[in-house]
Structure formats: structure tokens, C-alpha cells
Write an enzyme that holds these catalytic residues in place. Structure first.
Site, mmCIF file in Angstrom:
data_model
loop_
_atom_site.group_PDB
_atom_site.id
_atom_site.type_symbol
_atom_site.label_atom_id
_atom_site.label_comp_id
_atom_site.label_asym_id
_atom_site.label_seq_id
_atom_site.Cartn_x
_atom_site.Cartn_y
_atom_site.Cartn_z
ATOM 1 N N ASN A 173 22.187 -28.182 8.720
ATOM 2 C CA ASN A 173 23.065 -27.595 10.126
ATOM 3 C C ASN A 173 22.032 -26.135 9.698
ATOM 4 O O ASN A 173 22.049 -25.500 8.442
ATOM 5 C CB ASN A 173 24.169 -27.518 10.244
ATOM 6 C CG ASN A 173 24.882 -26.834 9.419
ATOM 7 O OD1 ASN A 173 24.681 -26.997 7.926
ATOM 8 N ND2 ASN A 173 26.126 -26.392 9.753
ATOM 9 N N ILE A 174 21.609 -25.876 10.688
ATOM 10 C CA ILE A 174 20.947 -24.390 10.935
ATOM 11 C C ILE A 174 21.629 -23.428 11.484
ATOM 12 O O ILE A 174 21.492 -23.691 13.204
ATOM 13 C CB ILE A 174 19.341 -24.244 11.357
ATOM 14 C CG1 ILE A 174 18.757 -24.971 10.425
ATOM 15 C CG2 ILE A 174 18.371 -22.787 11.417
ATOM 16 C CD1 ILE A 174 17.080 -25.866 10.597
ATOM 17 N N CYS B 14 22.664 -28.455 14.457
ATOM 18 C CA CYS B 14 23.428 -29.488 13.666
ATOM 19 C C CYS B 14 22.431 -30.303 12.688
ATOM 20 O O CYS B 14 20.799 -30.623 13.415
ATOM 21 C CB CYS B 14 24.140 -30.136 14.157
ATOM 22 S SG CYS B 14 25.273 -29.631 15.379
ATOM 23 N N GLU C 238 22.034 -32.836 12.061
ATOM 24 C CA GLU C 238 21.371 -34.821 12.412
ATOM 25 C C GLU C 238 20.491 -34.365 12.685
ATOM 26 O O GLU C 238 19.755 -35.043 13.675
ATOM 27 C CB GLU C 238 23.184 -35.440 13.149
ATOM 28 C CG GLU C 238 24.150 -35.263 12.208
ATOM 29 C CD GLU C 238 25.049 -34.663 12.589
ATOM 30 O OE1 GLU C 238 25.183 -33.876 12.513
ATOM 31 O OE2 GLU C 238 26.368 -35.149 12.810
ATOM 32 N N CYS D 258 25.014 -34.886 19.545
ATOM 33 C CA CYS D 258 24.230 -35.675 18.219
ATOM 34 C C CYS D 258 24.854 -37.254 18.963
ATOM 35 O O CYS D 258 23.432 -37.910 18.458
ATOM 36 C CB CYS D 258 24.597 -34.969 17.021
ATOM 37 S SG CYS D 258 24.496 -33.763 16.807
HETATM 38 N N1 THU Z 1 27.480 -29.218 12.466
HETATM 39 C C1 THU Z 1 26.774 -30.310 11.898
HETATM 40 O O1 THU Z 1 25.709 -29.494 11.365
HETATM 41 N N2 THU Z 1 27.104 -31.704 12.245
HETATM 42 C C2 THU Z 1 27.696 -32.246 12.478
HETATM 43 O O2 THU Z 1 28.213 -33.283 12.484
HETATM 44 C C3 THU Z 1 29.463 -31.304 13.007
HETATM 45 C C4 THU Z 1 29.251 -29.488 13.137
HETATM 46 C C5 THU Z 1 27.390 -27.780 11.951
HETATM 47 C C6 THU Z 1 27.245 -26.250 13.356
HETATM 48 C C7 THU Z 1 27.929 -25.957 13.033
HETATM 49 O O3 THU Z 1 26.601 -25.180 11.700
HETATM 50 C C8 THU Z 1 28.786 -25.780 11.467
HETATM 51 O O4 THU Z 1 28.570 -27.166 11.495
HETATM 52 C C9 THU Z 1 29.994 -25.606 11.835
HETATM 53 O O5 THU Z 1 30.302 -26.422 13.173
#
Ligand code: THU
Length: 141
Positions: A42-43, A53, A55, A94
Site C-alpha cells: 500500500n502507498i 492498496c 492488491e 480491490c
Molecule cells: N489497505 C490495503 O492496502 N489493502 C487492504 O486489503 C485493506 C486496506 C490499506 C489502505 C490504507 O493504506 C491502509 O491499508 C488502511 O486502510
């Protein structure tokens, strides 16, 4: 499919999570049908909504390199200060992106805590009756 290896790849992907705002770190490892693996993290962003996210990072890396055939994705995530991680399920956005490129009945989503502890679900289980490219196919009357 080597689930343990895919889980390990998602753990490695999490190392690069950029999370100065939520401190919630996620890693994903996307397996193509011909055995290639694309990692994503995640960025986050100071403006919040541009956050991507893990994914989707993995999917967009793969699609931008010409991949369209996917077998599975492993996901691992949790709060930076969490002692023990819990299962981290993909968000709705996602799941919709997965729906664009994957067959819901066969695409496997591995929710990993570590390489020994994981749950495997299909996209259909996590996103039943999802809207996808097939819904836009014109039908002959
Ligand atoms: N996030 C993801 O990268 N994937 C997920 O499946 C759930 C949420 C990230 C988005 C954000 O950077 C952090 O988690 C909190 O929501």
C-alpha cells in the site's frame, strides 16, 4: 500452486508499504497462470484519497507489463505496532479490480498471517454476484 511461497512473497512485499498516515502495512503477491509473481504494497498520500492498496499496486504493475491471466493473490497486513497479525481481507475496490481480470469461481485469494497460517477463498466467495466484463457483453436475442 505453492501457497507458502506466495505468502512469503506477500510478507516481503509488505516491507515497502508506505504508510505514514494509517501505520497499517499491507503486502500482496499476485501469481499469474504461467507462474510469475508481482508484488505490491500500500502507498498512502497526504491527500488520503489517492492512496493505493497493496492488491491494486500488484495488479496494476502486472497489467502494465501485459499480464491478464491470474491464478491467485496472497495478502498479509496489519497495524505497524500489532504483535500478532490478523487476516487482512481485500477492500471492496480491490475486489472490483480483481473482478475485471479474474474468473470469480477459480481465482484464489489467500489471506495470510504467515506462511503457516492462512485461509483460502475464491473471489466468488468474497464478491458474490459481482459486476464484471461479462455484464457488458451484448447478447443475441
Ligand atoms: N489497505 C490495503 O492496502 N489493502 C487492504 O486489503 C485493506 C486496506 C490499506 C489502505 C490504507 O493504506 C491502509 O491499508 C488502511 O486502510
Amino acid at each position: 500452486m505453492d501457497i507458502k511461497k506466495l505468502a512469503q512473497e506477500s510478507i516481503a512485499a509488505k516491507e515497502f508499504a508506505y504508510t505514514p498516515y494509517s501505520h497499517f502495512r499491507v503486502g500482496a503477491a499476485l501469481l499469474t497462470k504461467d507462474g510469475r509473481i508481482y508484488r505490491g504494497c500500500n502507498i498512502e498520500n497526504a491527500a488520503y484519497t489517492p492512496t493505493n492498496c497493496a492488491e491494486r499496486t500488484a495488479f496494476f504493475k502486472a497489467v502494465s507489463e501485459g499480464e491478464h491471466n491470474f491464478a491467485a493473490i496472497a495478502i498479509v497486513g496489519g497495524a505497524e505496532d500489532a504483535g500478532q497479525l490478523d487476516y487482512c481481507a481485500p477492500c471492496g475496490v480491490c475486489r472490483q479490480v480483481m473482478m475485471e481480470f479474474c474468473q470469480p469461481e477459480t481465482f484464489q485469494i489467500i489471506l495470510a498471517v504467515d506462511e503457516e497460517n492462512y485461509k483460502v477463498c475464491s473471489l466468488w466467495e468474497l464478491f458474490p454476484f459481482g459486476f464484471g466484463p461479462d455484464n457488458l457483453q451484448e447478447r443475441d436475442e
